[in-house]
Design a protein around this motif. Structure first.
Motif, PDB file in Angstrom:
ATOM      1  N   SER A 111      42.176  34.007  35.752  1.00 23.11           N
ATOM      2  CA  SER A 111      42.724  33.862  37.023  1.00 23.11           C
ATOM      3  C   SER A 111      43.678  34.922  37.145  1.00 23.11           C
ATOM      4  O   SER A 111      43.999  35.404  38.421  1.00 23.11           O
ATOM      5  CB  SER A 111      43.619  32.468  36.988  1.00 23.11           C
ATOM      6  OG  SER A 111      44.611  32.289  36.099  1.00 23.11           O
ATOM      7  N   SER A 112      44.479  35.529  36.292  1.00 25.39           N
ATOM      8  CA  SER A 112      45.551  36.678  36.358  1.00 25.39           C
ATOM      9  C   SER A 112      44.708  37.874  36.933  1.00 25.39           C
ATOM     10  O   SER A 112      45.026  38.581  37.881  1.00 25.39           O
ATOM     11  CB  SER A 112      46.178  36.759  35.138  1.00 25.39           C
ATOM     12  OG  SER A 112      46.860  35.764  34.811  1.00 25.39           O
ATOM     13  N   LEU A 113      43.578  38.192  36.220  1.00 23.81           N
ATOM     14  CA  LEU A 113      42.681  39.394  36.361  1.00 23.81           C
ATOM     15  C   LEU A 113      42.097  39.192  37.919  1.00 23.81           C
ATOM     16  O   LEU A 113      42.217  40.218  38.613  1.00 23.81           O
ATOM     17  CB  LEU A 113      41.962  39.598  35.353  1.00 23.81           C
ATOM     18  CG  LEU A 113      42.261  40.042  33.890  1.00 23.81           C
ATOM     19  CD1 LEU A 113      41.096  39.827  32.998  1.00 23.81           C
ATOM     20  CD2 LEU A 113      42.970  41.433  34.128  1.00 23.81           C
ATOM     21  N   ARG A 114      41.772  38.080  38.237  1.00 21.60           N
ATOM     22  CA  ARG A 114      40.993  37.722  39.479  1.00 21.60           C
ATOM     23  C   ARG A 114      42.149  37.735  40.707  1.00 21.60           C
ATOM     24  O   ARG A 114      41.905  38.324  41.719  1.00 21.60           O
ATOM     25  CB  ARG A 114      40.338  36.432  39.610  1.00 21.60           C
ATOM     26  CG  ARG A 114      38.971  36.552  38.606  1.00 21.60           C
ATOM     27  CD  ARG A 114      38.288  35.205  38.353  1.00 21.60           C
ATOM     28  NE  ARG A 114      37.166  35.465  37.586  1.00 21.60           N
ATOM     29  CZ  ARG A 114      36.454  34.491  36.918  1.00 21.60           C
ATOM     30  NH1 ARG A 114      36.877  33.572  37.010  1.00 21.60           N
ATOM     31  NH2 ARG A 114      35.239  34.700  36.400  1.00 21.60           N
ATOM     32  N   LEU A 115      43.383  37.371  40.412  1.00 21.43           N
ATOM     33  CA  LEU A 115      44.553  37.633  41.516  1.00 21.43           C
ATOM     34  C   LEU A 115      44.573  39.165  41.597  1.00 21.43           C
ATOM     35  O   LEU A 115      44.854  39.173  42.901  1.00 21.43           O
ATOM     36  CB  LEU A 115      45.536  36.753  41.038  1.00 21.43           C
ATOM     37  CG  LEU A 115      46.708  36.988  41.791  1.00 21.43           C
ATOM     38  CD1 LEU A 115      46.494  36.610  43.321  1.00 21.43           C
ATOM     39  CD2 LEU A 115      47.945  36.295  41.373  1.00 21.43           C
ATOM     40  N   LYS A 116      44.710  39.582  40.588  1.00 24.12           N
ATOM     41  CA  LYS A 116      44.982  41.118  40.670  1.00 24.12           C
ATOM     42  C   LYS A 116      43.895  41.968  41.514  1.00 24.12           C
ATOM     43  O   LYS A 116      44.117  42.568  42.406  1.00 24.12           O
ATOM     44  CB  LYS A 116      45.063  41.889  39.249  1.00 24.12           C
ATOM     45  CG  LYS A 116      45.232  43.373  39.260  1.00 24.12           C
ATOM     46  CD  LYS A 116      45.237  43.829  37.869  1.00 24.12           C
ATOM     47  CE  LYS A 116      45.253  45.229  37.772  1.00 24.12           C
ATOM     48  NZ  LYS A 116      44.291  46.228  38.126  1.00 24.12           N
ATOM     49  N   PHE A 117      42.541  41.712  41.186  1.00 27.29           N
ATOM     50  CA  PHE A 117      41.506  42.188  41.839  1.00 27.29           C
ATOM     51  C   PHE A 117      41.589  41.955  43.437  1.00 27.29           C
ATOM     52  O   PHE A 117      41.274  42.593  44.101  1.00 27.29           O
ATOM     53  CB  PHE A 117      40.041  41.468  41.182  1.00 27.29           C
ATOM     54  CG  PHE A 117      38.774  41.735  41.765  1.00 27.29           C
ATOM     55  CD1 PHE A 117      38.084  43.062  41.699  1.00 27.29           C
ATOM     56  CD2 PHE A 117      38.195  40.872  42.723  1.00 27.29           C
ATOM     57  CE1 PHE A 117      37.168  43.333  42.566  1.00 27.29           C
ATOM     58  CE2 PHE A 117      37.229  41.128  43.177  1.00 27.29           C
ATOM     59  CZ  PHE A 117      36.348  42.224  43.413  1.00 27.29           C
ATOM     60  N   SER A 118      41.647  40.389  43.498  1.00 31.77           N
ATOM     61  CA  SER A 118      41.892  39.975  45.118  1.00 31.77           C
ATOM     62  C   SER A 118      42.810  40.893  45.866  1.00 31.77           C
ATOM     63  O   SER A 118      42.773  41.007  46.987  1.00 31.77           O
ATOM     64  CB  SER A 118      41.907  38.562  45.142  1.00 31.77           C
ATOM     65  OG  SER A 118      41.101  37.706  44.413  1.00 31.77           O
ATOM     66  N   ILE A 119      44.071  41.002  45.289  1.00 33.17           N
ATOM     67  CA  ILE A 119      45.180  41.774  45.765  1.00 33.17           C
ATOM     68  C   ILE A 119      44.858  43.393  46.065  1.00 33.17           C
ATOM     69  O   ILE A 119      44.955  43.588  47.312  1.00 33.17           O
ATOM     70  CB  ILE A 119      46.304  41.424  45.184  1.00 33.17           C
ATOM     71  CG1 ILE A 119      46.829  40.173  45.069  1.00 33.17           C
ATOM     72  CG2 ILE A 119      47.564  42.628  45.411  1.00 33.17           C
ATOM     73  CD1 ILE A 119      47.978  39.850  44.252  1.00 33.17           C
ATOM     74  N   GLU A 120      44.222  43.667  45.015  1.00 37.15           N
ATOM     75  CA  GLU A 120      43.754  45.090  45.278  1.00 37.15           C
ATOM     76  C   GLU A 120      42.692  45.070  46.530  1.00 37.15           C
ATOM     77  O   GLU A 120      42.722  46.261  47.056  1.00 37.15           O
ATOM     78  CB  GLU A 120      43.195  45.636  43.839  1.00 37.15           C
ATOM     79  CG  GLU A 120      44.331  46.136  42.766  1.00 37.15           C
ATOM     80  CD  GLU A 120      43.568  46.198  41.603  1.00 37.15           C
ATOM     81  OE1 GLU A 120      42.268  45.999  41.349  1.00 37.15           O
ATOM     82  OE2 GLU A 120      44.324  46.745  40.624  1.00 37.15           O
TER      83      GLU A 120
END
Length: 122
Positions: free
Chosen positions: A106-115
Motif C-alpha cells: 500500500s505504501s509503494l502503491r500510494l507513492k506510485f499513484s502520487i507520482e
C-alpha cells in the motif's frame, strides 16, 4: 467476524478488521509512524518493488480481496458479536508477515499513484 484473542480471559470482543489495523506493529514501540516505517523497510523485497508499483486501484482491490478470502479468513468460523470465536493461538504470528507485505504494497502503491498524479506519462 468477531473473535476473542487466545489469551483473553475478560471476554473482550473485537473484530478481525480491528485486529489487522494493529497487527503491523511488531511491538508497542512501533506504533510511532517513523519507528514503524523504519521497521517495515527491513521487510521490503527489492525485487518486487516494480511489481507492487504497477496496476490500477481496481486490480489492487481485487488482489486484497483474494488475500483476505484465501489467507486472512481461511479456516476461521463465522462469528457474530453475540457468539464470537477464539482465534487460533498462532493466528497473529502467522498473519503478521501478510500484514507487513500488505502495508509495504500500500505504501509503494500510494507513492506510485502520487507520482502518476503529479507526473503523468506523456
Amino acid at each position: 467476524k468477531f473473535y476473542r484473542t487466545p489469551d483473553d480471559k475478560k471476554g473482550k470482543k473485537t473484530n478481525i478488521h480491528a485486529l489487522w489495523d494493529h497487527m503491523v506493529a511488531i511491538n508497542s514501540s512501533e506504533i510511532d509512524p517513523n519507528t514503524l516505517s523504519d521497521s517495515l523497510l527491513k521487510f521490503i523485497d527489492k525485487s518486487k518493488i516494480k511489481e507492487y508499483s504497477t496496476g490500477k486501484p481496481s486490480d489492487w482491490a481485487f488482489e486484497t480481496y483474494q488475500i483476505a478470502r484465501k489467507t486472512v479468513y481461511k479456516g476461521l468460523p463465522a462469528g457474530s458479536y453475540k457468539k464470537p470465536f477464539k482465534l487460533p493461538r498462532d493466528y497473529i504470528e502467522k498473519m503478521r508477515p501478510v500484514a507487513h507485505e500488505q502495508m509495504i504494497k500500500s505504501s509503494l502503491r500510494l507513492k506510485f499513484s502520487i507520482e502518476q498524479l503529479f507526473n503523468p506519462p506523456k
